[in-house]
Motif scaffolding. Structure first.
Motif, mmCIF file in Angstrom:
data_model
loop_
_atom_site.group_PDB
_atom_site.id
_atom_site.type_symbol
_atom_site.label_atom_id
_atom_site.label_comp_id
_atom_site.label_asym_id
_atom_site.label_seq_id
_atom_site.Cartn_x
_atom_site.Cartn_y
_atom_site.Cartn_z
ATOM 1 N N LYS A 134 1.012 -1.322 -0.009
ATOM 2 C CA LYS A 134 0.003 -0.035 0.057
ATOM 3 C C LYS A 134 0.729 1.387 -0.014
ATOM 4 O O LYS A 134 0.498 2.220 -0.697
ATOM 5 C CB LYS A 134 -0.971 0.115 1.395
ATOM 6 C CG LYS A 134 -2.154 -0.791 1.048
ATOM 7 C CD LYS A 134 -2.979 -0.743 2.419
ATOM 8 C CE LYS A 134 -4.174 -1.723 2.272
ATOM 9 N NZ LYS A 134 -5.079 -1.833 3.334
ATOM 10 N N GLN A 135 2.066 1.250 0.855
ATOM 11 C CA GLN A 135 2.638 2.372 0.936
ATOM 12 C C GLN A 135 3.516 2.464 -0.356
ATOM 13 O O GLN A 135 3.821 3.843 -0.797
ATOM 14 C CB GLN A 135 3.754 2.335 2.291
ATOM 15 C CG GLN A 135 3.257 2.320 3.369
ATOM 16 C CD GLN A 135 2.586 3.690 3.465
ATOM 17 O OE1 GLN A 135 3.113 4.893 3.128
ATOM 18 N NE2 GLN A 135 1.395 3.965 4.047
ATOM 19 N N LEU A 136 3.782 1.521 -1.130
ATOM 20 C CA LEU A 136 4.718 1.803 -2.320
ATOM 21 C C LEU A 136 3.815 2.124 -3.419
ATOM 22 O O LEU A 136 4.306 2.591 -4.522
ATOM 23 C CB LEU A 136 5.219 0.500 -2.550
ATOM 24 C CG LEU A 136 6.546 0.054 -1.668
ATOM 25 C CD1 LEU A 136 7.018 -1.402 -1.831
ATOM 26 C CD2 LEU A 136 7.788 1.166 -2.010
ATOM 27 N N THR A 137 2.377 1.838 -3.407
ATOM 28 C CA THR A 137 1.691 2.179 -4.555
ATOM 29 C C THR A 137 1.349 3.386 -4.784
ATOM 30 O O THR A 137 0.906 4.248 -3.793
ATOM 31 C CB THR A 137 0.401 1.177 -4.421
ATOM 32 O OG1 THR A 137 0.701 -0.143 -4.336
ATOM 33 C CG2 THR A 137 -0.656 1.362 -5.498
ATOM 34 N N ASP A 138 1.705 4.041 -5.789
ATOM 35 C CA ASP A 138 1.689 5.334 -6.270
ATOM 36 C C ASP A 138 1.944 6.503 -5.157
ATOM 37 O O ASP A 138 1.478 7.615 -5.125
ATOM 38 C CB ASP A 138 -0.110 5.924 -6.527
ATOM 39 C CG ASP A 138 -0.592 5.014 -7.457
ATOM 40 O OD1 ASP A 138 0.158 4.833 -8.533
ATOM 41 O OD2 ASP A 138 -1.785 4.516 -7.397
ATOM 42 N N ASN A 139 3.098 6.089 -4.519
ATOM 43 C CA ASN A 139 3.815 7.031 -3.944
ATOM 44 C C ASN A 139 4.660 8.113 -4.246
ATOM 45 O O ASN A 139 5.656 7.778 -4.999
ATOM 46 C CB ASN A 139 4.573 6.161 -2.756
ATOM 47 C CG ASN A 139 5.249 6.846 -1.622
ATOM 48 O OD1 ASN A 139 5.511 8.009 -1.682
ATOM 49 N ND2 ASN A 139 5.569 6.195 -0.600
ATOM 50 N N SER A 165 6.799 10.157 -3.376
ATOM 51 C CA SER A 165 8.135 10.620 -2.576
ATOM 52 C C SER A 165 9.033 9.537 -2.854
ATOM 53 O O SER A 165 9.166 8.387 -2.545
ATOM 54 C CB SER A 165 7.832 10.384 -1.171
ATOM 55 O OG SER A 165 9.051 10.519 -0.209
ATOM 56 N N SER A 177 10.690 7.764 0.210
ATOM 57 C CA SER A 177 9.844 7.057 0.874
ATOM 58 C C SER A 177 9.868 5.791 0.017
ATOM 59 O O SER A 177 9.777 4.459 0.557
ATOM 60 C CB SER A 177 8.486 7.379 0.896
ATOM 61 O OG SER A 177 7.539 6.547 1.494
ATOM 62 N N LEU A 178 9.892 5.716 -1.435
ATOM 63 C CA LEU A 178 9.730 4.857 -2.048
ATOM 64 C C LEU A 178 11.209 3.840 -1.983
ATOM 65 O O LEU A 178 11.018 2.609 -1.884
ATOM 66 C CB LEU A 178 9.807 5.168 -3.728
ATOM 67 C CG LEU A 178 8.458 5.439 -4.265
ATOM 68 C CD1 LEU A 178 8.555 5.977 -5.787
ATOM 69 C CD2 LEU A 178 7.864 4.129 -4.278
ATOM 70 N N GLY A 196 10.773 1.945 1.293
ATOM 71 C CA GLY A 196 9.684 1.060 1.185
ATOM 72 C C GLY A 196 10.589 -0.279 0.407
ATOM 73 O O GLY A 196 10.150 -1.435 1.047
ATOM 74 N N SER A 252 13.217 1.445 -8.937
ATOM 75 C CA SER A 252 12.267 0.483 -8.336
ATOM 76 C C SER A 252 12.243 -0.820 -8.965
ATOM 77 O O SER A 252 12.315 -1.730 -8.509
ATOM 78 C CB SER A 252 10.826 1.108 -8.301
ATOM 79 O OG SER A 252 10.611 2.469 -7.719
#
Length: 86
Positions: free
Chosen positions: A14-19, A21, A24-25, A28, A69
């Motif tokens: 959830k945190q990686l999806t469409d993040n 930053s 933050s990516l 994650g 990524s």
């Protein structure tokens, strides 16, 4: 606890999806890589969802300029494709 481990994977995805930053990516993806080193998702559904997310993220054409990524995703993909007892 298997359910807790699976929930951790769900929350990281959830945190990686469409993040938006890059920092933050990166964190994650690093966390996802570390977790996969120690344990893979136990639930077949969660394992399938994580695998699908990682496969979709492994295309370098989808990388943002600040973070690759796809390199993290390819590393994670190798671990997800190992037999579960490895």
């Amino acid at each position: 606890n298997n359910q807790l481990g699976d929930e951790i994977y769900v929350q990281i995805i959830k945190q990686l999806t469409d993040n938006p930053s890059p920092a933050s990516l990166r964190k994650g993806w690093e966390l996802l890589s570390i977790l996969l080193f120690f344990f893979v998702p136990v639930s077949p559904q969660v394992h399938s969802n994580v695998l699908r997310f990682v496969e979709a993220s492994s295309d370098p054409l989808l990388d943002c300029p600040e973070i690759s990524s796809s390199r993290y995703a390819k590393h994670c993909l190798k671990r997800l494709q190992l037999p579960i007892n490895c």
